[in-house]
Design an enzyme around this catalytic site. Structure first.
Site, PDB file in Angstrom:
ATOM      1  N   SER A 141       0.728  -1.000   0.102  1.00 48.42           N
ATOM      2  CA  SER A 141       0.104   0.034   0.146  1.00 48.42           C
ATOM      3  C   SER A 141       0.832   1.004  -0.073  1.00 48.42           C
ATOM      4  O   SER A 141       2.040   1.094   0.344  1.00 48.42           O
ATOM      5  CB  SER A 141      -1.043   0.174   1.174  1.00 48.42           C
ATOM      6  OG  SER A 141      -1.433   1.120   1.594  1.00 48.42           O
ATOM      7  N   TYR A 154      -1.982  -1.330  10.475  1.00 48.92           N
ATOM      8  CA  TYR A 154      -1.867  -1.461   9.082  1.00 48.92           C
ATOM      9  C   TYR A 154      -0.609  -1.009   8.392  1.00 48.92           C
ATOM     10  O   TYR A 154      -0.063  -1.708   7.462  1.00 48.92           O
ATOM     11  CB  TYR A 154      -3.074  -0.589   8.575  1.00 48.92           C
ATOM     12  CG  TYR A 154      -3.135  -0.410   6.807  1.00 48.92           C
ATOM     13  CD1 TYR A 154      -3.831  -1.760   6.438  1.00 48.92           C
ATOM     14  CD2 TYR A 154      -3.151   0.560   6.126  1.00 48.92           C
ATOM     15  CE1 TYR A 154      -3.927  -1.941   5.045  1.00 48.92           C
ATOM     16  CE2 TYR A 154      -3.367   0.366   4.803  1.00 48.92           C
ATOM     17  CZ  TYR A 154      -3.640  -0.840   4.214  1.00 48.92           C
ATOM     18  OH  TYR A 154      -4.028  -0.871   2.786  1.00 48.92           O
TER      19      TYR A 154
HETATM   20  N1  NAD Z   1      -8.604   0.271  -1.560  1.00 45.59           N
HETATM   21  C1  NAD Z   1      -7.609   1.050  -1.272  1.00 45.59           C
HETATM   22  O1  NAD Z   1      -7.841   2.368  -1.034  1.00 45.59           O
HETATM   23  C2  NAD Z   1      -6.483   0.251  -1.235  1.00 45.59           C
HETATM   24  C3  NAD Z   1      -5.145   1.305  -1.090  1.00 45.59           C
HETATM   25  C4  NAD Z   1      -3.968   0.733  -0.833  1.00 45.59           C
HETATM   26  C5  NAD Z   1      -3.939  -1.061  -0.671  1.00 45.59           C
HETATM   27  N2  NAD Z   1      -5.050  -1.731  -0.642  1.00 45.59           N
HETATM   28  C6  NAD Z   1      -4.826  -3.004  -0.445  1.00 45.59           C
HETATM   29  O2  NAD Z   1      -5.569  -3.741  -1.329  1.00 45.59           O
HETATM   30  C7  NAD Z   1      -6.106  -5.260  -0.821  1.00 45.59           C
HETATM   31  C8  NAD Z   1      -7.544  -5.121  -0.749  1.00 45.59           C
HETATM   32  O3  NAD Z   1      -8.207  -3.657  -1.043  1.00 45.59           O
HETATM   33  P1  NAD Z   1      -9.441  -3.731  -2.088  1.00 45.59           P
HETATM   34  O4  NAD Z   1      -9.538  -2.281  -2.309  1.00 45.59           O
HETATM   35  O5  NAD Z   1      -9.362  -4.574  -3.285  1.00 45.59           O
HETATM   36  O6  NAD Z   1     -10.624  -4.514  -1.103  1.00 45.59           O
HETATM   37  P2  NAD Z   1     -12.005  -5.053  -0.988  1.00 45.59           P
HETATM   38  O7  NAD Z   1     -12.628  -4.899   0.331  1.00 45.59           O
HETATM   39  O8  NAD Z   1     -12.836  -4.418  -2.220  1.00 45.59           O
HETATM   40  O9  NAD Z   1     -11.628  -6.623  -1.277  1.00 45.59           O
HETATM   41  C9  NAD Z   1     -10.926  -7.292  -0.403  1.00 45.59           C
HETATM   42  C10 NAD Z   1     -11.451  -8.763  -0.564  1.00 45.59           C
HETATM   43  O10 NAD Z   1     -10.504  -9.751   0.107  1.00 45.59           O
HETATM   44  C11 NAD Z   1     -11.365 -10.522   0.520  1.00 45.59           C
HETATM   45  N3  NAD Z   1     -10.624 -11.101   1.932  1.00 45.59           N
HETATM   46  C12 NAD Z   1     -10.659 -10.420   3.095  1.00 45.59           C
HETATM   47  N4  NAD Z   1     -10.260 -11.154   3.779  1.00 45.59           N
HETATM   48  C13 NAD Z   1      -9.940 -12.496   3.607  1.00 45.59           C
HETATM   49  C14 NAD Z   1      -9.434 -13.545   3.869  1.00 45.59           C
HETATM   50  N5  NAD Z   1      -9.105 -13.899   5.123  1.00 45.59           N
HETATM   51  N6  NAD Z   1      -9.419 -14.596   3.090  1.00 45.59           N
HETATM   52  C15 NAD Z   1      -9.646 -14.476   1.804  1.00 45.59           C
HETATM   53  N7  NAD Z   1     -10.301 -13.324   1.226  1.00 45.59           N
HETATM   54  C16 NAD Z   1     -10.350 -12.214   2.157  1.00 45.59           C
HETATM   55  C17 NAD Z   1     -12.887  -9.954   0.796  1.00 45.59           C
HETATM   56  O11 NAD Z   1     -13.826 -10.816   0.960  1.00 45.59           O
HETATM   57  C18 NAD Z   1     -12.833  -9.033  -0.420  1.00 45.59           C
HETATM   58  O12 NAD Z   1     -13.426  -9.685  -1.517  1.00 45.59           O
HETATM   59  C19 NAD Z   1      -5.541  -4.846   0.655  1.00 45.59           C
HETATM   60  O13 NAD Z   1      -4.345  -5.824   0.655  1.00 45.59           O
HETATM   61  C20 NAD Z   1      -5.359  -3.601   0.992  1.00 45.59           C
HETATM   62  O14 NAD Z   1      -4.359  -3.342   1.793  1.00 45.59           O
HETATM   63  C21 NAD Z   1      -6.110  -1.167  -1.017  1.00 45.59           C
END
Ligand code: NAD
Length: 253
Positions: A141, A154
């Site tokens: 991130s 985080y």
């Molecule tokens: N959205 C942002 O602004 C952002 C920014 C930087 C990094 N990220 C990183 O991206 C990743 C997720 O973000 P996103 O925006 O795609 O989120 P999101 O909430 O849209 O999707 C996350 C997915 O992960 C699945 N999940 C959660 N815990 C799980 C587990 N224990 N086992 C299997 N599946 C699991 C959830 O069911 C969901 O489908 C994270 O690693 C986060 O740190 C997101």
């Protein structure tokens, strides 16, 4: 198609960035195992991929459950005979500073954001070594290169993902395996719920993004997916141990 005949596993592919990454890999010819603990989320991604003419399967598992994760990865290997790409993406944000965050929340962050990446990489490694090729992409991130206020669980885990990525890259380059990390900035997915609550609601986060991100806006999931595609494909064939920050300039200022 630059990923033709490749087999990919994407964790957390049932929503948000992981879903967009799975979609772009399938569009480029990869067969994608959509690994998520949400069965409806995984099913949605699989049908979006199939509707677009691609190939995908659901892998319903919780990545923090070592046995399910190992079994799920083994089942993909058994069905397809190889694993070319592992994108460790599932992760979560647990708010709070040192005194506010529950210790259990810190442990859960570690288990999901770091340990599950470590375990999944460990489970695919024998197959990748035997193939003499493979790509692992870890989602960190912008919080892996910056520090957020009152987000100790985080930021600590996302910085650790970068250390682990570099270490793995150095250790496994000689086996033909590349390991990189992607660091998204603000992407408007359900993931940001805890931060939005902590900030005081929608208006506050919109103002924050306008103020803190030099480009003044959220990223679209498709914009992050382009970087994912670059890192998991041969377009980045001489890159390993690198950290690609895709954050509208937030880390620059
Ligand atoms: N959205 C942002 O602004 C952002 C920014 C930087 C990094 N990220 C990183 O991206 C990743 C997720 O973000 P996103 O925006 O795609 O989120 P999101 O909430 O849209 O999707 C996350 C997915 O992960 C699945 N999940 C959660 N815990 C799980 C587990 N224990 N086992 C299997 N599946 C699991 C959830 O069911 C969901 O489908 C994270 O690693 C986060 O740190 C997101």
């Amino acid at each position: 198609m630059i990923l033709k005949n490749r087999v990919a596993i994407v964790t957390g592919a049932g929503s948000g960035i992981g879903q967009a990454g799975a979609m772009i890999m399938a569009k480029e010819g990869a067969h994608v195992a959509v690994a998520d603990r949400s069965a409806p989320g995984a099913a949605e991604t699989v049908s979006m991929i199939r509707d677009a003419g691609g190939s995908a399967e659901s892998l319903i598992l919780d990545v923090t459950d070592d046995i399910s994760l190992e079994d799920g990865i083994a089942s993909v290997l058994k069905r397809h005979g190889r694993i070319d790409i592992l994108h460790n993406h599932a992760g979560a944000q647990i708010a709070g500073d040192l005194e506010q965050v529950e210790v259990e929340g810190f442990d859960r962050s570690w288990s999901l954001n770091v340990r599950a990446h470590f375990m999944a990489a460990r489970f695919v490694m024998p197959a990748m070594k035997a193939q003499g090729s493979g790509v692992i992409l870890n989602t960190s991130s912008s919080s892996g290169v910056l520090y957020d206020r009152e987000m100790i669980a985080y930021t600590t885990t996302k910085h650790a993902v970068i250390a682990m990525t570099r270490q793995m890259a150095g250790d496994y380059a000689r086996f033909g395996i590349r390991v990189n990390a992607v660091c998204p900035g603000w992407v408007d997915t359900p993931f940001n719920g805890p931060f939005i609550t902590q900030m005081g609601g929608r208006d506050a986060i919109e103002a924050y993004v306008r103020e803190k991100v030099p480009m003044g806006r959220w990223a679209q999931v498709e914009e992050i997916a382009e970087s994912i595609l670059f890192l998991v494909s041969d377009r980045s064939s001489y890159m390993t141990g690198q950290i690609l920050v895709v954050d509208g300039g937030e880390a620059v200022v």
